[in-house]
Every structure is written in structure tokens, then in C-alpha cells.
Design a protein around this motif. Sequence first.
Motif, PDB file in Angstrom:
ATOM      1  N   GLU A  24       0.845  -1.189   0.000  1.00 54.28           N
ATOM      2  CA  GLU A  24       0.000   0.000   0.000  1.00 54.28           C
ATOM      3  C   GLU A  24       0.882   1.241   0.000  1.00 54.28           C
ATOM      4  OE1 GLU A  24      -2.201   0.535   3.690  1.00 54.28           O
ATOM      5  OE2 GLU A  24      -0.777  -0.771   4.691  1.00 54.28           O
ATOM      6  N   PRO A  25       0.371   2.329  -0.577  1.00 58.16           N
ATOM      7  CA  PRO A  25       1.151   3.571  -0.539  1.00 58.16           C
ATOM      8  C   PRO A  25       1.147   4.128   0.889  1.00 58.16           C
ATOM      9  CG  PRO A  25      -0.860   3.838  -1.869  1.00 58.16           C
ATOM     10  CD  PRO A  25      -0.853   2.453  -1.341  1.00 58.16           C
ATOM     11  N   LEU A  26       2.321   4.238   1.462  1.00 59.04           N
ATOM     12  CA  LEU A  26       2.456   4.759   2.819  1.00 59.04           C
ATOM     13  C   LEU A  26       3.003   6.178   2.756  1.00 59.04           C
ATOM     14  CD1 LEU A  26       4.000   1.591   4.516  1.00 59.04           C
ATOM     15  CD2 LEU A  26       1.621   2.336   4.575  1.00 59.04           C
ATOM     16  N   GLY A  27       2.642   6.975   3.728  1.00 56.11           N
ATOM     17  CA  GLY A  27       3.079   8.360   3.762  1.00 56.11           C
ATOM     18  C   GLY A  27       4.430   8.527   4.436  1.00 56.11           C
ATOM     19  N   ILE A  28       4.936   9.713   4.374  1.00 55.80           N
ATOM     20  CA  ILE A  28       6.248  10.001   4.947  1.00 55.80           C
ATOM     21  C   ILE A  28       6.246   9.806   6.465  1.00 55.80           C
ATOM     22  CG2 ILE A  28       5.944  12.482   5.266  1.00 55.80           C
ATOM     23  CD1 ILE A  28       8.865  12.640   4.027  1.00 55.80           C
ATOM     24  N   LYS A  29       5.106  10.007   7.109  1.00 52.22           N
ATOM     25  CA  LYS A  29       5.013   9.811   8.557  1.00 52.22           C
ATOM     26  C   LYS A  29       5.124   8.340   8.941  1.00 52.22           C
ATOM     27  CE  LYS A  29       2.431  13.957   9.591  1.00 52.22           C
ATOM     28  NZ  LYS A  29       1.242  14.563  10.178  1.00 52.22           N
ATOM     29  N   ASN A  30       4.890   7.441   7.981  1.00 55.13           N
ATOM     30  CA  ASN A  30       4.968   6.006   8.252  1.00 55.13           C
ATOM     31  C   ASN A  30       6.374   5.443   8.130  1.00 55.13           C
ATOM     32  OD1 ASN A  30       2.060   6.251   6.564  1.00 55.13           O
ATOM     33  ND2 ASN A  30       2.011   5.196   8.535  1.00 55.13           N
ATOM     34  N   VAL A  31       7.287   6.193   7.538  1.00 55.39           N
ATOM     35  CA  VAL A  31       8.633   5.672   7.297  1.00 55.39           C
ATOM     36  C   VAL A  31       9.269   5.257   8.620  1.00 55.39           C
ATOM     37  CG1 VAL A  31      10.957   6.224   6.465  1.00 55.39           C
ATOM     38  CG2 VAL A  31       8.952   7.005   5.179  1.00 55.39           C
ATOM     39  N   GLY A  32       9.645   3.982   8.677  1.00 53.00           N
ATOM     40  CA  GLY A  32      10.292   3.437   9.854  1.00 53.00           C
ATOM     41  C   GLY A  32       9.360   2.826  10.880  1.00 53.00           C
ATOM     42  N   ASP A  33       8.049   3.023  10.747  1.00 52.15           N
ATOM     43  CA  ASP A  33       7.133   2.432  11.729  1.00 52.15           C
ATOM     44  C   ASP A  33       6.937   0.938  11.432  1.00 52.15           C
ATOM     45  OD1 ASP A  33       5.066   2.136   9.816  1.00 52.15           O
ATOM     46  OD2 ASP A  33       3.869   3.795  10.591  1.00 52.15           O
ATOM     47  N   PRO A  34       6.300   0.206  12.339  1.00 51.85           N
ATOM     48  CA  PRO A  34       6.179  -1.250  12.145  1.00 51.85           C
ATOM     49  C   PRO A  34       5.505  -1.660  10.831  1.00 51.85           C
ATOM     50  CG  PRO A  34       5.640  -0.684  14.402  1.00 51.85           C
ATOM     51  CD  PRO A  34       5.811   0.613  13.657  1.00 51.85           C
ATOM     52  N   ARG A  35       4.490  -0.933  10.419  1.00 49.53           N
ATOM     53  CA  ARG A  35       3.815  -1.251   9.148  1.00 49.53           C
ATOM     54  C   ARG A  35       4.763  -1.038   7.972  1.00 49.53           C
ATOM     55  NH1 ARG A  35      -1.683   1.722   7.302  1.00 49.53           N
ATOM     56  NH2 ARG A  35      -0.225   3.431   7.210  1.00 49.53           N
ATOM     57  N   TRP A  36       5.537   0.038   8.026  1.00 48.12           N
ATOM     58  CA  TRP A  36       6.511   0.319   6.972  1.00 48.12           C
ATOM     59  C   TRP A  36       7.600  -0.756   6.955  1.00 48.12           C
ATOM     60  CZ3 TRP A  36      11.694   1.071   6.491  1.00 48.12           C
ATOM     61  CH2 TRP A  36      12.140   1.664   5.309  1.00 48.12           C
ATOM     62  N   MET A  37       8.077  -1.147   8.142  1.00 46.54           N
ATOM     63  CA  MET A  37       9.125  -2.175   8.221  1.00 46.54           C
ATOM     64  C   MET A  37       8.627  -3.513   7.667  1.00 46.54           C
ATOM     65  SD  MET A  37      11.896  -0.784   9.323  1.00 46.54           S
ATOM     66  CE  MET A  37      12.946  -2.112   9.902  1.00 46.54           C
ATOM     67  N   ARG A  38       7.363  -3.856   7.943  1.00 42.54           N
ATOM     68  CA  ARG A  38       6.780  -5.092   7.410  1.00 42.54           C
ATOM     69  C   ARG A  38       6.720  -5.029   5.885  1.00 42.54           C
ATOM     70  NH1 ARG A  38       3.168  -5.296  10.898  1.00 42.54           N
ATOM     71  NH2 ARG A  38       1.625  -4.003   9.869  1.00 42.54           N
ATOM     72  N   GLN A  39       6.300  -3.870   5.358  1.00 46.65           N
ATOM     73  CA  GLN A  39       6.240  -3.712   3.906  1.00 46.65           C
ATOM     74  C   GLN A  39       7.645  -3.756   3.308  1.00 46.65           C
ATOM     75  OE1 GLN A  39       3.098  -1.604   1.918  1.00 46.65           O
ATOM     76  NE2 GLN A  39       4.580  -0.133   1.085  1.00 46.65           N
ATOM     77  N   HIS A  40       8.608  -3.158   3.983  1.00 49.12           N
ATOM     78  CA  HIS A  40       9.997  -3.190   3.513  1.00 49.12           C
ATOM     79  C   HIS A  40      10.486  -4.637   3.422  1.00 49.12           C
ATOM     80  CE1 HIS A  40      14.231  -2.211   3.035  1.00 49.12           C
ATOM     81  NE2 HIS A  40      14.498  -2.964   4.099  1.00 49.12           N
ATOM     82  N   ASP A  41      10.191  -5.434   4.430  1.00 50.30           N
ATOM     83  CA  ASP A  41      10.594  -6.853   4.413  1.00 50.30           C
ATOM     84  C   ASP A  41       9.974  -7.584   3.222  1.00 50.30           C
ATOM     85  OD1 ASP A  41      12.154  -6.563   6.674  1.00 50.30           O
ATOM     86  OD2 ASP A  41      10.618  -7.320   8.049  1.00 50.30           O
ATOM     87  N   GLU A  78       6.237   4.763  -3.338  1.00 53.39           N
ATOM     88  CA  GLU A  78       7.145   4.431  -2.247  1.00 53.39           C
ATOM     89  C   GLU A  78       8.559   4.932  -2.527  1.00 53.39           C
ATOM     90  OE1 GLU A  78       6.327   2.891   0.895  1.00 53.39           O
ATOM     91  OE2 GLU A  78       4.546   3.808   0.018  1.00 53.39           O
ATOM     92  N   LEU A  79       8.980   4.862  -3.778  1.00 53.65           N
ATOM     93  CA  LEU A  79      10.297   5.362  -4.167  1.00 53.65           C
ATOM     94  C   LEU A  79      10.400   6.863  -3.928  1.00 53.65           C
ATOM     95  CD1 LEU A  79      13.044   4.679  -5.500  1.00 53.65           C
ATOM     96  CD2 LEU A  79      11.940   5.129  -7.704  1.00 53.65           C
ATOM     97  N   LEU A  80       9.364   7.599  -4.309  1.00 48.98           N
ATOM     98  CA  LEU A  80       9.380   9.053  -4.132  1.00 48.98           C
ATOM     99  C   LEU A  80       9.299   9.441  -2.663  1.00 48.98           C
ATOM    100  CD1 LEU A  80       7.108  10.111  -7.120  1.00 48.98           C
ATOM    101  CD2 LEU A  80       9.609   9.995  -7.026  1.00 48.98           C
ATOM    102  N   VAL A  81       8.533   8.690  -1.885  1.00 47.65           N
ATOM    103  CA  VAL A  81       8.431   8.975  -0.449  1.00 47.65           C
ATOM    104  C   VAL A  81       9.789   8.794   0.229  1.00 47.65           C
ATOM    105  CG1 VAL A  81       7.481   8.133   1.748  1.00 47.65           C
ATOM    106  CG2 VAL A  81       5.962   8.529  -0.199  1.00 47.65           C
TER     107      VAL A  81
END
Length: 150
Positions: A24-41, A78-81
Motif C-alpha cells: 500500500e502507498p504509505l506516507g512520509i510519517k509512516n517511514v520506519g514504523d512497524p507497518r513500513w518495516m513489514r512492507q519493507h521486508d 514508495e520510491l518518491l516517499v
Amino acid sequence: MAYAEGSSGPLNAYEAEKAVESLEPLGIKNVGDPRWMRQHDWLQKLNIQAHHNAATRGDEFVMEALVSHDKMATLIHELLVIEFWKEKVYPLLKDELGRNDVKAYSLIYHEAVLCNLLEVTLYHKSACAALGDAVIDLADYCYRKIVKLD
């Protein structure tokens, strides 16, 4: 990363499909949070699997899932964020992040994972077509990176 002969890589088609569906498209405020880390994995695993599929000339199920679930533009988002985050936020948090090497590495590495996944998927005409108007954002991103080389 090497896999045993006959291995299908880190994900099977079903796991890749579920991973792609969850993007899902995540915002800049999500960078590094658990949801972002799960998506990164998931993105790391999808990237490795996509390269494994290409190297073995196997079924391109990662690319097909990204196209069929209309997630190519999500990759560009995600790349631009993460590009914006690295340019504007990272300098402010650099000292604090230095204490958590794994998280800092994941944040910096994320851009490379996305570029690499785009690289392997965009060899296919259907993936390029699926970008739609996001191709303009990708071209702008590439231009910015080329200008910074000077």
C-alpha cells in the motif's frame, strides 16, 4: 543469495501474490514504523524472488502479481516517499538513527530495493504499461539522480 538446485527462491507464487496484495502507498510519517518495516521486508523478498525468477528464466509471478494487482504505481510512490524522506528528514534524525544500525540501514537501503525491483520488472512491456502516468514520476526521479552525479 544462492539457493539449492531446483529451489524456487524465498517465496512461492502464493506467498508473492499475498505480499503484493498487501502493498500500500504509505506516507512520509509512516517511514520506519512497524507497518513500513513489514512492507519493507516484503519488498526485499519480492525483489529477491523477482531476480531469482529472471535469472532462472522461471515463471515471472512477482512481476505478473504487481501488474495484475495494479501495484506498479505504488512502487513509484514508495520510491518518491523514501527519496523525499532521505533528503529532508534523514539529516534531522541522523544522529539518533546512528544508535539503531539495523533500522538506519533498512531506511537507507529501501530506495535501492525499490529501484532494483523496478529494474527487473520493467523489462516487461506489461509492467511498463501498468505504470501509467507514474512513468513521468519515474523519469523525473531518474533525472534528479543523474543530475546529482555531477
